[in-house]
Enzyme design. Structure first.
Site, PDB file in Angstrom:
ATOM      1  N   GLY A  50      23.011  60.994  45.081  1.00 48.46           N
ATOM      2  CA  GLY A  50      23.991  60.795  44.391  1.00 48.46           C
ATOM      3  C   GLY A  50      23.632  61.183  42.705  1.00 48.46           C
ATOM      4  N   ARG A  89      18.572  70.466  43.584  1.00 46.73           N
ATOM      5  CA  ARG A  89      19.744  70.256  44.348  1.00 46.73           C
ATOM      6  C   ARG A  89      20.965  70.917  43.259  1.00 46.73           C
ATOM      7  NH1 ARG A  89      21.665  65.147  47.456  1.00 46.73           N
ATOM      8  NH2 ARG A  89      22.934  66.602  48.571  1.00 46.73           N
ATOM      9  N   ASP A 238      30.760  65.076  42.058  1.00 44.80           N
ATOM     10  CA  ASP A 238      29.283  65.626  41.663  1.00 44.80           C
ATOM     11  C   ASP A 238      29.481  66.874  40.617  1.00 44.80           C
ATOM     12  OD1 ASP A 238      28.653  64.798  44.717  1.00 44.80           O
ATOM     13  OD2 ASP A 238      26.963  65.074  43.734  1.00 44.80           O
TER      14      ASP A 238
HETATM   15  O1  MRU Z   1      24.601  64.360  49.044  1.00 43.25           O
HETATM   16  P1  MRU Z   1      24.774  63.109  48.120  1.00 43.25           P
HETATM   17  O2  MRU Z   1      24.479  61.921  48.877  1.00 43.25           O
HETATM   18  O3  MRU Z   1      23.607  63.232  47.010  1.00 43.25           O
HETATM   19  O4  MRU Z   1      26.050  63.145  47.732  1.00 43.25           O
HETATM   20  C1  MRU Z   1      26.511  62.162  46.913  1.00 43.25           C
HETATM   21  C2  MRU Z   1      27.972  62.164  46.616  1.00 43.25           C
HETATM   22  O5  MRU Z   1      28.694  63.116  47.062  1.00 43.25           O
HETATM   23  C3  MRU Z   1      28.765  61.246  45.704  1.00 43.25           C
HETATM   24  O6  MRU Z   1      30.035  60.757  45.755  1.00 43.25           O
HETATM   25  C4  MRU Z   1      28.443  61.668  44.112  1.00 43.25           C
HETATM   26  O7  MRU Z   1      27.237  61.986  43.962  1.00 43.25           O
HETATM   27  C5  MRU Z   1      28.984  60.371  43.115  1.00 43.25           C
HETATM   28  S1  MRU Z   1      27.646  59.023  43.242  1.00 43.25           S
HETATM   29  C6  MRU Z   1      28.188  58.161  42.216  1.00 43.25           C
END
Ligand code: MRU
EC number: 5.3.1.23
Length: 357
Positions: A50, A89, A238
């Site tokens: 997230g 990431r 993101d």
């Molecule tokens: O791969 P992840 O689980 O880190 O991806 C998370 C997302 O795509 C969420 O929708 C995004 O980070 C927003 S979290 C408030």
């Protein structure tokens, strides 16, 4: 709000304690992290995930990195710590903004203890600020729904809740705020292949909160929009480019198109830290490619003695190839509003309303 023992990121002064989100919902286990390298692995392997949670964790990781040095840190060494963390990431922009700010705050300092102190206090500050911003965002989003509508049906994707932030959440924050206004909210959580953040994490958070939630597979949203009145799709993000194109968990783009076809409003919920005005369009957002095995096998299809129910947990023929882009880009034209802590804006407004803040 989750119970304190489930706060996903806990700073213990000497180390970091992270709720291992890979083991949820099966086990509530904490990883005790003592080094920067362990922090990077936890981010890369998605023990913590997230966009906001990654950024906060990354700065705590830097704090551990400074402590490991136990001496003077040259600006080259500071840059090297920041670069290593940056590479964990790539898609979520929150981490890269936070690292730039961390660098600024450490400027002019050379001894590890002062650098560690500024980074530690910055990470703690981020936690307070992210929670506050999510609560404001949640209220702004909840106020978009008619006051006299008591039952609201929402589709969401991935996990954008307390597990992905410092608390409350972005899209799930709006859902929590609607519930706090006394509305009955019915949530449909896309399971979110391949990492299953929707079924493992969103359903877990909604059950902890007592919010009615149905898991759907990612391909069911069109059927659902035909069958029931869906009031909105709420997702997180993101990274948002200057024109409003939005990177979010893979599958978001498909959901946006289906919502558009059914005239269901599609909202992107994000704090200002997710807007990257350095990029003109979504084409410039780097998309993380993850390992193929996330698509071709379920590691969790194991019996209690460690044997896979399917050979190696594979749900695909041996040797089958897969593609695994972790995020996709939703074109701004499919987004009705961005819901932020500073208000709700149409895509063409974001660069004027959010840029100078
Ligand atoms: O791969 P992840 O689980 O880190 O991806 C998370 C997302 O795509 C969420 O929708 C995004 O980070 C927003 S979290 C408030």
């Amino acid at each position: 709000m989750p119970q304190p023992e489930f706060l996903p990121i806990q700073w213990k002064s000497t180390h970091l304690s992270l709720l291992d989100q890979r083991a949820l919902p099966g086990k509530k286990e904490f990883l005790e992290i003592h080094t920067m390298e362990e922090t990077i692995v936890a981010i890369r392997e998605m023990a913590v995930r997230g966009a906001p949670a990654i950024a906060i964790t990354g700065i705590f990781g830097l704090t551990l990195g400074a402590k490991e040095k136990q001496g003077n840190l040259s600006s080259v060494e500071v840059d090297s710590l920041i670069k290593q963390m940056f590479e964990s990431r790539p898609t979520a922009v929150n981490l890269s903004f936070a690292l730039k700010e961390a660098k600024k705050r450490s400027e002019g300092k050379t001894d590890w203890e002062s650098i560690q102190r500024v980074w530690e206090s910055y990470a703690l500050e981020m936690m307070v600020e992210d929670l506050r911003a999510n609560q404001m965002l949640g209220e702004n989003g909840a106020n978009l729904f008619p006051k006299d509508q008591n039952e609201i049906h929402i589709i969401t994707h991935c996990n954008t809740g307390a597990l992905a932030t410092a608390g409350h959440g972005t899209a799930l924050g709006v859902i929590r705020s609607l519930r706090d206004q006394g509305k009955k909210v019915i949530v449909y959580a896309d399971e979110t292949r391949p990492f299953l953040q929707g079924s493992r994490l969103t359903a877990f958070e909604m059950m902890e909160e007592g919010i009615e939630c149905y898991i759907i597979t990612d391909g069911m949203s069109g059927w659902l929009m035909n069958q029931r009145k869906i009031d909105a799709v709420l997702v997180g993000c993101d990274r948002v480019a200057a024109n409003g194109d939005t990177a979010n968990k893979i599958g978001t783009y498909n959901l946006a198109i289906v919502a558009h076809e059914h005239n269901v409003p599609f909202y992107v919920c994000a704090t200002k830290d997710s807007f990257d005005f350095n990029l003109k369009t979504g084409d410039e957002i780097p998309i993380e490619m993850r390992k193929e095995s996330e698509v071709t096998q379920f590691d969790f299809l194991k019996t209690s003695d460690g044997n896979y129910l399917l050979p190696e947990g594979k749900t695909a023929p041996f040797g089958a190839r897969a593609l695994n882009p972790s995020f996709d880009i939703t074109k701004a034209k499919f987004i009705k509003n961005f819901i932020t802590e500073l208000g709700c804006f149409v895509p063409t407004e974001i660069s004027t309303r959010l840029k100078k803040v």
